[in-house]
Design an enzyme around this catalytic site. Structure first.
Site, mmCIF file in Angstrom:
data_model
loop_
_atom_site.group_PDB
_atom_site.id
_atom_site.type_symbol
_atom_site.label_atom_id
_atom_site.label_comp_id
_atom_site.label_asym_id
_atom_site.label_seq_id
_atom_site.Cartn_x
_atom_site.Cartn_y
_atom_site.Cartn_z
ATOM 1 N N LEU A 1 0.974 -0.953 0.166
ATOM 2 C CA LEU A 1 -0.033 0.345 -0.117
ATOM 3 C C LEU A 1 0.681 1.281 0.085
ATOM 4 C CD1 LEU A 1 -3.062 0.695 -0.718
ATOM 5 C CD2 LEU A 1 -2.780 0.972 2.082
ATOM 6 N N HIS A 2 1.845 1.276 -0.661
ATOM 7 C CA HIS A 2 2.705 3.043 -1.388
ATOM 8 C C HIS A 2 2.225 3.886 -1.068
ATOM 9 C CE1 HIS A 2 4.483 -0.323 -4.031
ATOM 10 N NE2 HIS A 2 3.311 0.008 -4.817
#
Length: 340
Positions: free
Chosen positions: A259-260
């Site tokens: 989940l950058h």
């Protein structure tokens, strides 16, 4: 050390004025929710840029997410529709043709309410930052095209930027080529301009860190069990499960997708949860195999002065506690609570 699920008291200090620049796909959607609902942030505006998908799609996705999450009173401004030099190459293999595939629960975008057509993203950012009583933090979670145009057109804005937090680049990984991360590779010339702009505090949250923040089955379960509005919880889990499935198919990652983008938002208010180093970062703007690579001089071998704080790790549990709290807060404002 893990923290409780409660945010810090938002009245303990003044809120951080923040501008979010994004190319809304799955992880950008979570960054948008975190920026809108963390009580230490005052979200001034949102600009869109081509990246994960076309500018048309990323703008529509941004507005749909804001509607679904009950985010009101914040303008959306369209920015650059292509990189400065090279042709655009979107991430349809990861985010789908629309840039935000995987759910039927997103509303049709209400452009009339959210989209500000009187000015473009660069001018809107300039006005918000230059008129702020205190320096503004900018979070860039897409290609850096809008930011490069901002500081090129309005260099007087640079001292008014307190922190530029970037999700992009890598020390040792690549996800669009063997050497390069997607956001930087999409527009390496823009990244070069930004990293050499003289902004006093530039932080990079690279792939090496975001690949530790995974949407695991346990994370999906926590969201489903903790978010009190079932349809909103379903929307979020739909998006994250789709994201995880494409990462599994493209990269063989079986433990969920990284989940950058919201990790770069979290940097603003939980910097103590990060380990980071102040180093020189340069961008490869060549047309060769290294195009878009970030050269992070972790040992000072170039002799060039440092220009970026590069994160090397983050307290993953602390991040997820904070992200989950934002999702809970958003669900309480979501119109989805009134449907079915």
């Amino acid at each position: 050390m893990a923290t409780s699920l409660s945010f810090l008291n938002p009245h303990a200090a003044d809120k951080i004025p923040v501008w979010l620049d994004c190319d809304v796909g799955h992880d950008d959607a979570m960054a948008l929710i975190l920026a809108a609902y963390h009580p230490s942030i005052s979200l001034l505006g949102v600009s869109t840029v081509a990246g994960n998908s076309s500018l048309k799609n990323t703008t529509a996705n941004t507005i749909s997410v804001m509607q679904a999450a009950g985010i009101k009173g914040i303008g959306v401004y369209k920015g650059a529709s292509r990189p400065l030099v090279k042709p655009a190459a979107y991430a349809g293999d990861i985010h789908g043709a629309s840039g935000l595939a995987g759910t039927a629960l997103l509303p049709e975008p209400d452009f009339a309410t959210y989209l500000s057509e009187d000015t473009n993203a660069v001018n809107a950012m300039y006005r918000a930052i230059i008129s702020s009583q205190v320096p503004v933090c900018v979070v860039a979670v897409g290609p850096l095209t809008n930011i490069a145009l901002l500081i090129s057109m309005y260099p007087q804005i640079i001292p008014k930027i307190r922190t530029l937090s970037i999700m992009g680049g890598a020390v040792a990984l690549g996800n669009v080529t063997a050497a390069a991360e997607f956001n930087i590779h999409f527009d390496p010339e823009a990244a070069h301009i930004v990293l050499n702009s003289g902004i006093a505090h530039i932080s990079i949250v690279p792939l090496d860190v975001t690949h530790t923040v995974l949407t695991t089955k346990n994370v999906i379960r926590r969201i489903a069990e903790s978010v009190p509005v079932p349809r909103f919880a379903q929307l979020i889990t739909d998006l994250l499960l789709y994201f995880s499935s494409t990462y599994g198919g493209v990269f063989g990652m079986g433990d969920g997708a990284p989940l950058h983008d919201p990790v770069a938002v979290a940097y603003l208010f939980m910097r103590n949860a990060f380990v980071e180093r102040y180093v020189r970062v340069d961008v490869d703007c060549s047309a060769g195999h290294g195009q878009g690579r970030t050269y992070c001089d972790m040992f000072g071998r170039t002799g060039k002065p440092p220009n970026c704080w590069v994160a090397t790790s983050v307290d993953v549990e602390q991040f997820w506690n904070t992200m989950l709290e934002a999702l809970v807060a958003a669900s309480k404002e979501s119109p989805l609570k009134n449907n079915g």
